[in-house]
Every structure is written in C-alpha cells, then in structure tokens.
Design an enzyme around this catalytic site. Structure first.
Site, PDB file in Angstrom:
ATOM      1  N   HIS A   1      59.812  83.093  97.345  1.00 55.75           N
ATOM      2  CA  HIS A   1      60.876  83.229  98.339  1.00 55.75           C
ATOM      3  C   HIS A   1      61.386  84.673  98.359  1.00 55.75           C
ATOM      4  O   HIS A   1      61.301  85.389  97.365  1.00 55.75           O
ATOM      5  CB  HIS A   1      62.030  82.280  98.012  1.00 55.75           C
ATOM      6  CG  HIS A   1      61.604  80.861  97.809  1.00 55.75           C
ATOM      7  ND1 HIS A   1      61.211  80.372  96.579  1.00 55.75           N
ATOM      8  CD2 HIS A   1      61.491  79.839  98.682  1.00 55.75           C
ATOM      9  CE1 HIS A   1      60.883  79.094  96.705  1.00 55.75           C
ATOM     10  NE2 HIS A   1      61.046  78.739  97.964  1.00 55.75           N
TER      11      HIS A   1
ATOM     12  N   ASP B   1      60.132  84.964  88.913  1.00 60.90           N
ATOM     13  CA  ASP B   1      60.509  83.583  89.190  1.00 60.90           C
ATOM     14  C   ASP B   1      59.331  82.675  88.826  1.00 60.90           C
ATOM     15  O   ASP B   1      58.183  82.994  89.142  1.00 60.90           O
ATOM     16  CB  ASP B   1      60.846  83.447  90.679  1.00 60.90           C
ATOM     17  CG  ASP B   1      61.514  82.130  91.044  1.00 60.90           C
ATOM     18  OD1 ASP B   1      61.002  81.068  90.642  1.00 60.90           O
ATOM     19  OD2 ASP B   1      62.533  82.158  91.753  1.00 60.90           O
TER      20      ASP B   1
ATOM     21  N   HIS C   1      71.182  81.040  94.818  1.00 60.82           N
ATOM     22  CA  HIS C   1      70.008  81.674  94.203  1.00 60.82           C
ATOM     23  C   HIS C   1      69.092  82.284  95.267  1.00 60.82           C
ATOM     24  O   HIS C   1      68.153  83.002  94.916  1.00 60.82           O
ATOM     25  CB  HIS C   1      69.245  80.698  93.301  1.00 60.82           C
ATOM     26  CG  HIS C   1      68.563  79.565  94.001  1.00 60.82           C
ATOM     27  ND1 HIS C   1      67.660  78.738  93.362  1.00 60.82           N
ATOM     28  CD2 HIS C   1      68.642  79.080  95.268  1.00 60.82           C
ATOM     29  CE1 HIS C   1      67.214  77.819  94.214  1.00 60.82           C
ATOM     30  NE2 HIS C   1      67.808  78.014  95.354  1.00 60.82           N
TER      31      HIS C   1
ATOM     32  N   ASP D   1      58.003  86.284  93.481  1.00 62.75           N
ATOM     33  CA  ASP D   1      58.702  85.088  93.930  1.00 62.75           C
ATOM     34  C   ASP D   1      58.008  84.510  95.163  1.00 62.75           C
ATOM     35  O   ASP D   1      57.472  85.259  95.986  1.00 62.75           O
ATOM     36  CB  ASP D   1      60.150  85.474  94.286  1.00 62.75           C
ATOM     37  CG  ASP D   1      61.120  84.307  94.289  1.00 62.75           C
ATOM     38  OD1 ASP D   1      60.706  83.192  94.613  1.00 62.75           O
ATOM     39  OD2 ASP D   1      62.304  84.541  93.981  1.00 62.75           O
TER      40      ASP D   1
ATOM     41  N   HIS E   1      67.907  81.873  89.801  1.00 59.28           N
ATOM     42  CA  HIS E   1      67.753  83.246  90.283  1.00 59.28           C
ATOM     43  C   HIS E   1      69.066  83.889  90.708  1.00 59.28           C
ATOM     44  O   HIS E   1      69.113  85.102  90.965  1.00 59.28           O
ATOM     45  CB  HIS E   1      66.729  83.305  91.418  1.00 59.28           C
ATOM     46  CG  HIS E   1      65.807  84.470  91.309  1.00 59.28           C
ATOM     47  ND1 HIS E   1      64.519  84.487  91.810  1.00 59.28           N
ATOM     48  CD2 HIS E   1      65.976  85.691  90.725  1.00 59.28           C
ATOM     49  CE1 HIS E   1      63.951  85.653  91.553  1.00 59.28           C
ATOM     50  NE2 HIS E   1      64.820  86.407  90.909  1.00 59.28           N
TER      51      HIS E   1
ATOM     52  N   ASP F   1      58.388  80.142  90.280  1.00 54.20           N
ATOM     53  CA  ASP F   1      57.631  79.711  91.455  1.00 54.20           C
ATOM     54  C   ASP F   1      56.771  80.813  92.065  1.00 54.20           C
ATOM     55  O   ASP F   1      56.088  80.570  93.077  1.00 54.20           O
ATOM     56  CB  ASP F   1      58.537  79.056  92.501  1.00 54.20           C
ATOM     57  CG  ASP F   1      59.477  80.009  93.227  1.00 54.20           C
ATOM     58  OD1 ASP F   1      59.199  81.219  93.286  1.00 54.20           O
ATOM     59  OD2 ASP F   1      60.502  79.542  93.756  1.00 54.20           O
TER      60      ASP F   1
ATOM     61  N   GLU G   1      64.477  80.639  86.830  1.00 48.16           N
ATOM     62  CA  GLU G   1      64.194  79.360  87.487  1.00 48.16           C
ATOM     63  C   GLU G   1      63.396  78.386  86.622  1.00 48.16           C
ATOM     64  O   GLU G   1      62.866  77.399  87.140  1.00 48.16           O
ATOM     65  CB  GLU G   1      63.503  79.561  88.846  1.00 48.16           C
ATOM     66  CG  GLU G   1      64.392  80.212  89.893  1.00 48.16           C
ATOM     67  CD  GLU G   1      65.515  79.321  90.416  1.00 48.16           C
ATOM     68  OE1 GLU G   1      65.507  78.124  90.099  1.00 48.16           O
ATOM     69  OE2 GLU G   1      66.398  79.838  91.137  1.00 48.16           O
TER      70      GLU G   1
ATOM     71  N   ASP H   1      64.669  85.520  98.996  1.00 51.58           N
ATOM     72  CA  ASP H   1      66.033  85.575  98.456  1.00 51.58           C
ATOM     73  C   ASP H   1      66.859  86.671  99.124  1.00 51.58           C
ATOM     74  O   ASP H   1      67.601  87.409  98.467  1.00 51.58           O
ATOM     75  CB  ASP H   1      65.998  85.776  96.937  1.00 51.58           C
ATOM     76  CG  ASP H   1      65.366  84.596  96.217  1.00 51.58           C
ATOM     77  OD1 ASP H   1      65.315  83.498  96.808  1.00 51.58           O
ATOM     78  OD2 ASP H   1      64.917  84.763  95.074  1.00 51.58           O
TER      79      ASP H   1
END
Length: 306
Positions: free
Chosen positions: A126, A226, A141, A124, A97, A228, A271, A128
């Site tokens: 997360h 992403d 990332h 995502d 990322h 995830d 990712e 970030d």
C-alpha cells in the site's frame, strides 16, 4: 555496515487499524531472536524494551479510529527515533504502520540537525498516502507518507516545519492503492514501483536507482518494511493480505542491496500480527530479512523448520 550499535525499540502500536493483534509484534520479534541474529553478525545490540504512548485522552470521531492514541504514539516515537539515531541504528519493532508517523518524523528531525537530506524507502503493498480527510476506512496506518510529506488535514499531530521532499521517497511493492491515493500520487514525484514493474524488469533496477540518488545526496535512509510487502503465502501474519507480493528471494535481494549500499540508518518492522501467524513463521521471516539488511549473506542463511 559492520559493528553497528543496533538499538531495538519495541513499538506495540495497535491503534492504526481496527483489527487487533500488532500489539504482540515486538515480543514476537524477540522470541524469534532478532537480537542473537544481529549479534552473530558482529553488531552490538541494545534492547530498550517497549515504548508507551504520550499521555492522551481518547475522543469520539465519526470516522477516524483511535486518533488521540495515534497522535500520542507519534509524539513518543518521534522523540525516541530522534534520540536513538544519535547513538546508533534504531530498529523499531512494530506494531502497525501508524508507528512510522513518529519514526520518520524523528528521522527527519535528526537529518535536519545534521544538515543532511532524509530519504525513505517504503516496502509495502500500500502507498499509505492518505490524509485524515481522504481515508475511507478511518485507519491511520494508511496515512504516514501523507503526513511526513506535508499533505493537509493532520490537525493535532506534531507540526512539520520542513516536509519530506516527495522525490526523496520510493514506494516498492505496490499492488493495492485506493482511488483517492492514486489520484494524489499521480501528481507527485514519489518513485512508485508496483508489482507489474517488478515482474517485468525485476526489483534490483528501481531499487539501485533510488539508492544511487541517496548516495549522491549524502542522504540518511529510513527503511520501512511492512509484512505485506511479501506475498501472504510466505508471510501470512498480517491483517492486510494482498496476493501477488514479493517473494522471499526478492525480499532478501532488497535487504542485501541495502546492506551493500551502507546507506540504511534506521529500520521499521511493521504490521506483524502474531495472532494470525503459523508457528511463528512470519516473525522468523522478518527477522531473517532484518539480518540480511545487517550483513547476513546467502551462504550464511540458516535452514528453517516451521
């Protein structure tokens, strides 16, 4: 969103974290036949191969991982993003990322040249939203949204004269946010949608609210997907697995809504770590999601045998 000129840009960025493997991501997307899926939907496809980072000299840092290499990728990807947006709809094949440090910056430059606002949809687990100072892991990332929205301590990275307005960002799918990020995010106007809200009210309502704002502002829309974002049970090929993610159906709903809106102007696929995949399963899932964003409908979806 028909008959688009889809520009595939390989971004084998593997500097944003210590766990290796995302360098193989672009070739995995090609092997999963992203180009054919897009052509079948009536789009033109221009695969420009894989980028390389700008020249750099590696340094040594007590905490930050591969800082100079990540800056070099940011320079190269910002230029590639800005250029490709002038010709079509770029799809960046990651790569971790950290590539979005550059792709979003390039989209910001393009939007500024057109005197139109840029919006960013961050799909995502997360947020970030770290800076070079707040990251505990030193993995860059986790910093792209911090960088493009103008947070401090990004010395050495390309200067951002006009940061991305916080209210132009939506993060959907959150379920793992560091304490420092949580504290910083709570004082922002970034739209934050975690998995509890999705469980309670569904994913369509907050996404529709965001897309309505993009349309009302005549904005450009950069989407960063992403692996995830999805639950690891359906997309295992990621080094940052967090249980409880979006289902396949929720992922496709998001992509179908993006297509229906006609607003998406650029896309990151990030990712993917093929080293962690199961017979190409995750790469194919991501290709199918990209196809939904570009017009594949429910009744057109092929049966997959993994």
């Amino acid at each position: 969103m028909s008959d688009k000129n889809c520009i595939l840009v390989g971004a084998p960025v593997d500097s944003g974290k210590r766990r290796r493997g995302c360098v193989m991501g672009p070739d995995a997307y090609r092997t999963a036949d992203l180009a054919s899926a897009l052509r079948a939907l009536g789009h033109q496809v221009d695969d420009r191969g894989n980028l390389s980072p700008a020249p750099f000299t590696a340094g040594s840092h007590p905490k930050l991982h591969a800082l100079e290499e990540t800056i070099a990728w940011t320079v190269a990807l910002a230029d590639a993003s800005e250029s490709a947006l002038q010709e079509g709809l770029p799809i960046f094949l990651g790569g971790d990322h950290a590539l979005s440090l550059g792709t979003v910056l390039g989209a910001m430059r393009h939007a500024q040249a057109l005197s139109r606002p840029l919006f960013v949809l961050w799909l995502d687990a997360h947020s970030d939203f770290h800076t070079l100072e707040t990251t505990d892991s030193g993995n860059l990332h986790g910093t792209p949204l911090g960088y493009v929205t103008g947070r401090d301590t990004f010395e050495g990275f390309p200067r951002i004269s006009s940061p991305l307005p916080q209210e132009n960002v939506a993060i959907i799918g959150l379920r793992s946010v560091d304490e420092a990020e949580r504290a910083a995010l709570q004082s922002t106007t970034i739209q934050r949608v975690d998995m509890r809200e999705i469980d309670e009210t569904g994913i369509a309502k907050p996404l529709a609210h965001f897309l309505d704002r993009v349309a009302a502002a005549n904005g450009l829309l950069h989407v960063s997907l992403d692996v995830d974002f999805l639950d690891p049970s359906v997309a295992p090929a990621v080094g940052t697995t967090v249980p409880g993610g979006a289902t396949i159906r929720e992922g496709h709903l998001v992509m179908e809504m993006l297509h229906d809106s006609g607003l998406m102007t650029s896309l990151d696929l990030v990712e993917l770590n093929p080293f962690l995949d199961e017979r190409g399963r995750t790469a194919q899932v991501m290709v199918d999601l990209a196809a939904s964003a570009m017009g594949r409908r429910v009744f057109d979806r092929p049966t997959r045998a993994y």
